[in-house]
Scaffold this active site. Structure first.
Site, PDB file in Angstrom:
ATOM      1  N   GLY A   1      10.564   0.392  14.293  1.00 52.69           N
ATOM      2  CA  GLY A   1       9.422   1.308  14.404  1.00 52.69           C
ATOM      3  C   GLY A   1       8.491   0.872  15.523  1.00 52.69           C
ATOM      4  O   GLY A   1       8.894   0.159  16.447  1.00 52.69           O
TER       5      GLY A   1
ATOM      6  N   CYS B   1      -2.466  -6.752   5.615  1.00 48.41           N
ATOM      7  CA  CYS B   1      -1.933  -8.018   5.082  1.00 48.41           C
ATOM      8  C   CYS B   1      -1.038  -8.790   6.043  1.00 48.41           C
ATOM      9  O   CYS B   1      -1.328  -9.939   6.372  1.00 48.41           O
ATOM     10  CB  CYS B   1      -1.174  -7.723   3.788  1.00 48.41           C
ATOM     11  SG  CYS B   1      -2.262  -7.135   2.506  1.00 48.41           S
TER      12      CYS B   1
ATOM     13  N   GLU C   1       0.853  -1.191   0.000  1.00 48.64           N
ATOM     14  CA  GLU C   1       0.000   0.000   0.000  1.00 48.64           C
ATOM     15  C   GLU C   1       0.889   1.242   0.000  1.00 48.64           C
ATOM     16  O   GLU C   1       1.930   1.276   0.644  1.00 48.64           O
ATOM     17  CB  GLU C   1      -0.905   0.004   1.234  1.00 48.64           C
ATOM     18  CG  GLU C   1      -2.053  -0.982   1.102  1.00 48.64           C
ATOM     19  CD  GLU C   1      -3.115  -0.754   2.165  1.00 48.64           C
ATOM     20  OE1 GLU C   1      -3.468  -1.730   2.840  1.00 48.64           O
ATOM     21  OE2 GLU C   1      -3.566   0.396   2.313  1.00 48.64           O
TER      22      GLU C   1
ATOM     23  N   PHE D   1      13.188  -3.367   4.862  1.00 46.15           N
ATOM     24  CA  PHE D   1      12.475  -3.958   5.999  1.00 46.15           C
ATOM     25  C   PHE D   1      13.389  -4.170   7.199  1.00 46.15           C
ATOM     26  O   PHE D   1      13.232  -5.115   7.964  1.00 46.15           O
ATOM     27  CB  PHE D   1      11.762  -5.261   5.575  1.00 46.15           C
ATOM     28  CG  PHE D   1      10.465  -4.964   4.876  1.00 46.15           C
ATOM     29  CD1 PHE D   1      10.471  -4.320   3.663  1.00 46.15           C
ATOM     30  CD2 PHE D   1       9.241  -5.248   5.456  1.00 46.15           C
ATOM     31  CE1 PHE D   1       9.304  -3.970   3.027  1.00 46.15           C
ATOM     32  CE2 PHE D   1       8.051  -4.924   4.820  1.00 46.15           C
ATOM     33  CZ  PHE D   1       8.091  -4.290   3.596  1.00 46.15           C
TER      34      PHE D   1
HETATM   35  C1  UDX Z   1       2.699  -5.914   2.590  1.00 46.28           C
HETATM   36  C2  UDX Z   1       3.764  -6.539   1.685  1.00 46.28           C
HETATM   37  O1  UDX Z   1       4.912  -5.681   1.657  1.00 46.28           O
HETATM   38  C3  UDX Z   1       3.215  -6.672   0.266  1.00 46.28           C
HETATM   39  O2  UDX Z   1       4.179  -7.313  -0.553  1.00 46.28           O
HETATM   40  C4  UDX Z   1       1.932  -7.485   0.318  1.00 46.28           C
HETATM   41  O3  UDX Z   1       1.374  -7.622  -0.978  1.00 46.28           O
HETATM   42  C5  UDX Z   1       0.924  -6.835   1.230  1.00 46.28           C
HETATM   43  O4  UDX Z   1       1.483  -6.678   2.549  1.00 46.28           O
HETATM   44  P1  UDX Z   1       1.746  -3.539   3.087  1.00 46.28           P
HETATM   45  O5  UDX Z   1       0.773  -4.227   3.974  1.00 46.28           O
HETATM   46  O6  UDX Z   1       1.260  -2.446   2.200  1.00 46.28           O
HETATM   47  O7  UDX Z   1       2.462  -4.619   2.115  1.00 46.28           O
HETATM   48  O8  UDX Z   1       2.837  -2.904   4.049  1.00 46.28           O
HETATM   49  P2  UDX Z   1       4.422  -2.946   4.102  1.00 46.28           P
HETATM   50  O9  UDX Z   1       4.966  -1.837   3.315  1.00 46.28           O
HETATM   51  O10 UDX Z   1       4.903  -4.312   3.849  1.00 46.28           O
HETATM   52  O11 UDX Z   1       4.657  -2.630   5.683  1.00 46.28           O
HETATM   53  C6  UDX Z   1       4.055  -3.525   6.605  1.00 46.28           C
HETATM   54  C7  UDX Z   1       4.263  -2.964   7.997  1.00 46.28           C
HETATM   55  O12 UDX Z   1       5.648  -3.085   8.354  1.00 46.28           O
HETATM   56  C8  UDX Z   1       3.901  -1.490   8.126  1.00 46.28           C
HETATM   57  O13 UDX Z   1       3.256  -1.281   9.375  1.00 46.28           O
HETATM   58  C9  UDX Z   1       5.255  -0.803   8.096  1.00 46.28           C
HETATM   59  O14 UDX Z   1       5.265   0.438   8.798  1.00 46.28           O
HETATM   60  C10 UDX Z   1       6.123  -1.833   8.798  1.00 46.28           C
HETATM   61  N1  UDX Z   1       7.540  -1.732   8.449  1.00 46.28           N
HETATM   62  C11 UDX Z   1       7.927  -2.002   7.174  1.00 46.28           C
HETATM   63  C12 UDX Z   1       8.460  -1.403   9.439  1.00 46.28           C
HETATM   64  O15 UDX Z   1       8.098  -1.161  10.593  1.00 46.28           O
HETATM   65  N2  UDX Z   1       9.782  -1.344   9.114  1.00 46.28           N
HETATM   66  C13 UDX Z   1      10.221  -1.589   7.848  1.00 46.28           C
HETATM   67  O16 UDX Z   1      11.434  -1.504   7.611  1.00 46.28           O
HETATM   68  C14 UDX Z   1       9.263  -1.913   6.847  1.00 46.28           C
END
Ligand code: UDX
Length: 464
Positions: A287, A294, A186, A283
């Site tokens: 945080g 998802c 997203e 990733f």
């Molecule tokens: C995720 C997957 O990335 C994607 O491939 C799948 O199709 C759907 O689920 P999304 O849910 O949009 O996508 O979020 P994403 O960007 O993956 O982040 C997930 C969570 O992890 C968020 O709360 C984000 O803030 C957190 N996050 C992500 C961290 O805290 N640190 C990071 O380094 C990356």
């Protein structure tokens, strides 16, 4: 494309840059296909508009009349970067239309993509009621030679159940069922659709797999690896991907907690270990915990599947529990700065589960703010994009439309989402209107030394 605001010197904004690579205008020998996409959520709308951009003729089915009329006018009922522009462009091209009539929209389409939601049910397993509703309608309508494509995230074994259902309803094996999971983030979904690191297509008919591959090959201006496999494997690939991403974020959050206790900067550690291609940089940003529509649901389904089969998995369960503790950890960081939480005024910046989305589903802000409220704090919150869902999910907060209002008389500021807007606020002015100069930067987006120069007690995640 909206230019990203200039960040303060030396600061990373969020976790990804965002050049929308324009796809080549479509022409050439490959002929477009007639496609139906069922479900105009952010995945379905991106896929429908994306397939249209590739040159296919697409009907996107949405049963919610309000959402349908918005989409038909080129507007979105939610925020997704660059998607409105893409939808408008493809509506104008005539290659994309929105409709509410499922049976009519399926007629004559070579491929019918299902992108309906499969949220967690109360027991943690995937709720397939929306999918079942569509499948029963399609079983009456789809004809030999058409291909049903499961783009929704579905539990391992779902495609086989659908094939069996079709054969019990007189379709025998005429309808091919293919899995084509999406990996769209997203806030980056349009970029991810046009720049996928890989495409996964699962099924047991070579011809059907080739047809779905062709749908993508028409639009890809550069070669993208297409992994073809069987249905069950494709379903597992999707879960394994999201569970691993949650595990990686969970690891860096725990690393940050330990680094805070030994006076080591976790961001420096993450940068150095991420240089190893076996680990990778993405990733690895500590945080407030991970959320969204998802990762939480897919982790629970993964654990639930293992439990149902008597397979003992330790890491996924630990990842789930560690994430719950991360919310507690953020609350404790605020508590450590504020003498007494009861009666304290907390200014919160960011409610969505991450930046560049309006989505609050499973946002860490919800349990963290709830804990503050339960302990007697007063919370005033600002978010540049969170939709009205916030009112029902966090009814007892004071929601303001000016970020500075969250700081008026505040005992502590708390940053929960990495909107780059927050890096551009006048933090000196904020320090002057607060009651006490405390801040928990749960996204590490502000420069610690600058904040400390303004007199803040600055706490972050992993920078001590
Ligand atoms: C995720 C997957 O990335 C994607 O491939 C799948 O199709 C759907 O689920 P999304 O849910 O949009 O996508 O979020 P994403 O960007 O993956 O982040 C997930 C969570 O992890 C968020 O709360 C984000 O803030 C957190 N996050 C992500 C961290 O805290 N640190 C990071 O380094 C990356």
């Amino acid at each position: 494309m909206k230019k990203k605001p200039r960040a303060l010197e030396g600061l990373k904004i969020g976790n990804s840059d965002y050049p929308l690579e324009d796809t080549a205008p479509l022409s050439g020998p490959l002929q477009g296909m007639k496609i139906c996409v069922v479900g105009a959520g952010f995945v379905g709308t991106v896929a429908a508009a994306g397939f249209a951009r590739f040159g296919h003729q697409v009907v996107c089915v949405e049963k919610d009349q309000n959402r349908l009329s918005l989409l038909r006018s080129g507007q979105l009922p939610y925020f997704e970067r660059d998607l409105e522009e893409l939808v408008r462009r493809e509506l104008a091209s005539g290659r994309l239309v929105f409709d509410s009539d499922l049976e009519k929209s399926v007629e004559g389409k070579k491929a019918v993509f299902l992108t309906v939601g499969t949220p967690s049910s109360s027991g943690g397993r995937a709720d397939l009621s929306a999918l079942q509703e569509v499948i029963s309608a399609l079983s009456r309508k789809m004809k030999s030679g058409q291909i049903l494509v499961l783009k929704s995230t579905v539990p391992v074994g779902t495609a086989e159940i659908i094939k069996k259902y079709f054969s019990q309803n007189g379709k025998r094996s005429e309808i091919e069922v293919i899995n084509n999971p999406e990996f769209l983030r997203e806030g980056n979904a349009v970029f991810d659709f046009f720049n996928p690191p890989r495409i996964v297509i699962g099924g047991n008919s070579g011809e059907a797999i080739e047809t779905i591959s062709h749908i993508y090959k028409m639009g890809m201006t550069k070669s993208v690896p297409i992994y073809t496999t069987d249905n069950r494997t494709a379903e597992m690939i999707k879960y394994a991907s999201n569970v691993f991403l949650a595990t990686k974020v969970g690891f860096v959050n725990e690393l940050a907690r330990l680094c805070d206790s030994v006076g080591v900067n976790a961001l420096e550690v993450a940068r150095a270990i991420g240089a190893d291609p076996r680990i990778g940089h993405q990733f690895l940003e500590p945080g407030p915990g991970w959320g969204g529509s998802c990762l939480p649901k897919d982790l629970q389904e993964f654990i639930g599947l293992a439990d149902s089969l008597g397979v003992s998995l330790f890491i996924p369960r630990a990842v789930s529990e560690a994430n719950l503790y991360q919310f507690e950890h953020i609350y404790l960081k605020v508590k450590n700065l504020v003498e007494n939480i009861a009666g304290a005024r907390i200014g919160v910046l960011g409610l969505t589960f991450k930046a560049n989305t309006s989505d609050l589903r499973q946002s860490p802000a919800i349990p963290i703010i709830t804990k503050l409220l339960d302990n007697g704090a007063e919370v005033t919150a600002y978010d540049p994009a969170a939709d009205d869902e916030a009112k029902s999910l966090l009814p007892d907060i004071i929601r303001v439309d000016d970020p500075y209002k969250t700081a008026e008389g505040a005992d502590c500021m708390l940053i929960l989402t990495e909107w780059s807007d927050f890096q551009l606020l006048d933090w000196n002015r904020i320090s002057e209107i607060m009651k006490s100069k405390n801040i928990v930067d749960a996204r590490n987006i502000l420069p610690p030394e600058l904040l400390k120069r303004y007199g803040f007690n600055y706490a972050s995640i992993g920078q001590n």
